[in-house]
Design a protein around this motif. Structure first.
Motif, mmCIF file in Angstrom:
data_model
loop_
_atom_site.group_PDB
_atom_site.id
_atom_site.type_symbol
_atom_site.label_atom_id
_atom_site.label_comp_id
_atom_site.label_asym_id
_atom_site.label_seq_id
_atom_site.Cartn_x
_atom_site.Cartn_y
_atom_site.Cartn_z
ATOM 1 N N TYR A 161 0.827 -1.202 0.000
ATOM 2 C CA TYR A 161 0.000 0.000 0.000
ATOM 3 C C TYR A 161 0.862 1.254 0.000
ATOM 4 O O TYR A 161 1.882 1.323 0.678
ATOM 5 N N PHE A 162 0.395 2.259 -0.728
ATOM 6 C CA PHE A 162 1.008 3.580 -0.673
ATOM 7 C C PHE A 162 0.287 4.383 0.412
ATOM 8 O O PHE A 162 -0.856 4.073 0.766
ATOM 9 N N PRO A 163 0.900 5.451 0.933
ATOM 10 C CA PRO A 163 0.188 6.324 1.872
ATOM 11 C C PRO A 163 -1.070 6.875 1.191
ATOM 12 O O PRO A 163 -1.079 7.109 -0.019
ATOM 13 N N THR A 164 -2.116 7.083 1.975
ATOM 14 C CA THR A 164 -3.406 7.503 1.421
ATOM 15 C C THR A 164 -3.944 8.716 2.161
ATOM 16 O O THR A 164 -3.837 8.797 3.383
ATOM 17 N N VAL A 165 -4.537 9.646 1.421
ATOM 18 C CA VAL A 165 -5.234 10.796 1.995
ATOM 19 C C VAL A 165 -6.575 10.936 1.290
ATOM 20 O O VAL A 165 -6.749 10.459 0.175
ATOM 21 N N THR A 166 -7.510 11.601 1.947
ATOM 22 C CA THR A 166 -8.785 11.869 1.292
ATOM 23 C C THR A 166 -8.643 13.131 0.455
ATOM 24 O O THR A 166 -7.761 13.962 0.701
ATOM 25 N N VAL A 167 -9.517 13.282 -0.504
ATOM 26 C CA VAL A 167 -9.462 14.463 -1.370
ATOM 27 C C VAL A 167 -9.685 15.730 -0.546
ATOM 28 O O VAL A 167 -9.081 16.765 -0.805
ATOM 29 N N ARG A 168 -10.512 15.647 0.480
ATOM 30 C CA ARG A 168 -10.756 16.818 1.345
ATOM 31 C C ARG A 168 -9.491 17.214 2.108
ATOM 32 O O ARG A 168 -9.167 18.384 2.218
ATOM 33 N N GLN A 169 -8.779 16.226 2.671
ATOM 34 C CA GLN A 169 -7.534 16.515 3.387
ATOM 35 C C GLN A 169 -6.544 17.207 2.460
ATOM 36 O O GLN A 169 -5.912 18.197 2.842
ATOM 37 N N LEU A 170 -6.430 16.694 1.242
ATOM 38 C CA LEU A 170 -5.488 17.256 0.282
ATOM 39 C C LEU A 170 -5.896 18.660 -0.149
ATOM 40 O O LEU A 170 -5.074 19.571 -0.219
ATOM 41 N N MET A 171 -7.180 18.866 -0.409
ATOM 42 C CA MET A 171 -7.653 20.190 -0.828
ATOM 43 C C MET A 171 -7.457 21.217 0.285
ATOM 44 O O MET A 171 -7.066 22.347 0.024
ATOM 45 N N TRP A 172 -7.718 20.833 1.515
ATOM 46 C CA TRP A 172 -7.499 21.760 2.636
ATOM 47 C C TRP A 172 -6.024 22.101 2.755
ATOM 48 O O TRP A 172 -5.659 23.251 2.982
ATOM 49 N N PRO A 207 -13.236 23.900 -0.995
ATOM 50 C CA PRO A 207 -13.652 22.515 -0.726
ATOM 51 C C PRO A 207 -14.737 22.059 -1.700
ATOM 52 O O PRO A 207 -15.420 22.869 -2.325
ATOM 53 N N LEU A 208 -14.890 20.743 -1.800
ATOM 54 C CA LEU A 208 -16.028 20.188 -2.519
ATOM 55 C C LEU A 208 -17.244 20.363 -1.633
ATOM 56 O O LEU A 208 -17.127 20.416 -0.402
ATOM 57 N N LYS A 209 -18.399 20.446 -2.220
ATOM 58 C CA LYS A 209 -19.620 20.582 -1.432
ATOM 59 C C LYS A 209 -19.795 19.323 -0.583
ATOM 60 O O LYS A 209 -19.751 18.215 -1.097
ATOM 61 N N LYS A 210 -19.957 19.495 0.708
ATOM 62 C CA LYS A 210 -20.092 18.354 1.609
ATOM 63 C C LYS A 210 -21.519 17.828 1.554
ATOM 64 O O LYS A 210 -22.480 18.574 1.687
ATOM 65 N N GLU A 211 -21.591 16.525 1.345
ATOM 66 C CA GLU A 211 -22.898 15.866 1.290
ATOM 67 C C GLU A 211 -23.296 15.390 2.681
ATOM 68 O O GLU A 211 -22.451 15.153 3.545
ATOM 69 N N ARG A 212 -24.586 15.218 2.884
ATOM 70 C CA ARG A 212 -25.135 14.811 4.174
ATOM 71 C C ARG A 212 -24.626 13.437 4.624
ATOM 72 O O ARG A 212 -24.443 13.184 5.802
ATOM 73 N N TRP A 213 -24.366 12.564 3.676
ATOM 74 C CA TRP A 213 -23.987 11.179 3.972
ATOM 75 C C TRP A 213 -22.489 10.978 4.176
ATOM 76 O O TRP A 213 -22.046 9.890 4.499
#
Length: 120
Positions: free
Chosen positions: A88-99, A105-111
């Motif tokens: 496995y390579f290190p992983t981040v979420t798109v939100r973590q990276l964008m911040w 930010p991307l629009k946050k969904e309720r789910w």
């Protein structure tokens, strides 16, 4: 008023590639790679039929936008590593990276759920 990142009318998808593995959190991600070091980026999705969420690759219109952003190279150098013993390579979420890159930010969904500052 809060502004969110929206898909442009015209976009490219040169950087980053779809990467498949058997990670416990996801099966498919977007991999940014340089030589033998890589960084996986994932985005949460929602399945309307099953009402379940899952993690997958980021939207293709975001791959180049993130890669070409000022600060990405420094972020990549600080976080990217070689595959670990499990493959496995290190992983981040798109939100973590964008911040981290100070992008809208991307629009946050309720789910949506998040890993915020926890390594994945």
């Amino acid at each position: 008023m809060r502004y969110h990142e929206e898909p442009p009318d015209i976009w490219t998808n040169y950087y980053g590639k779809v990467y498949r593995c058997d990670h416990p959190v996801y099966r498919v991600s977007t991999l940014y790679m340089e030589r033998d070091k890589g960084l996986c980026v994932i985005q949460q999705r929602y399945n309307e039929e099953t009402k379940a969420t899952y993690w997958g690759p980021i939207d293709p219109w975001l791959t180049d936008k993130i890669y070409l952003r000022i600060g990405f190279k420094e972020y990549f150098d600080a976080h990217a590593k070689k595959k670990d013993s499990h493959g496995y390579f290190p992983t981040v979420t798109v939100r973590q990276l964008m911040w981290a890159l100070r992008m809208k930010p991307l629009k946050k969904e309720r789910w949506e759920t998040s890993f915020d500052h926890v390594p994945i």
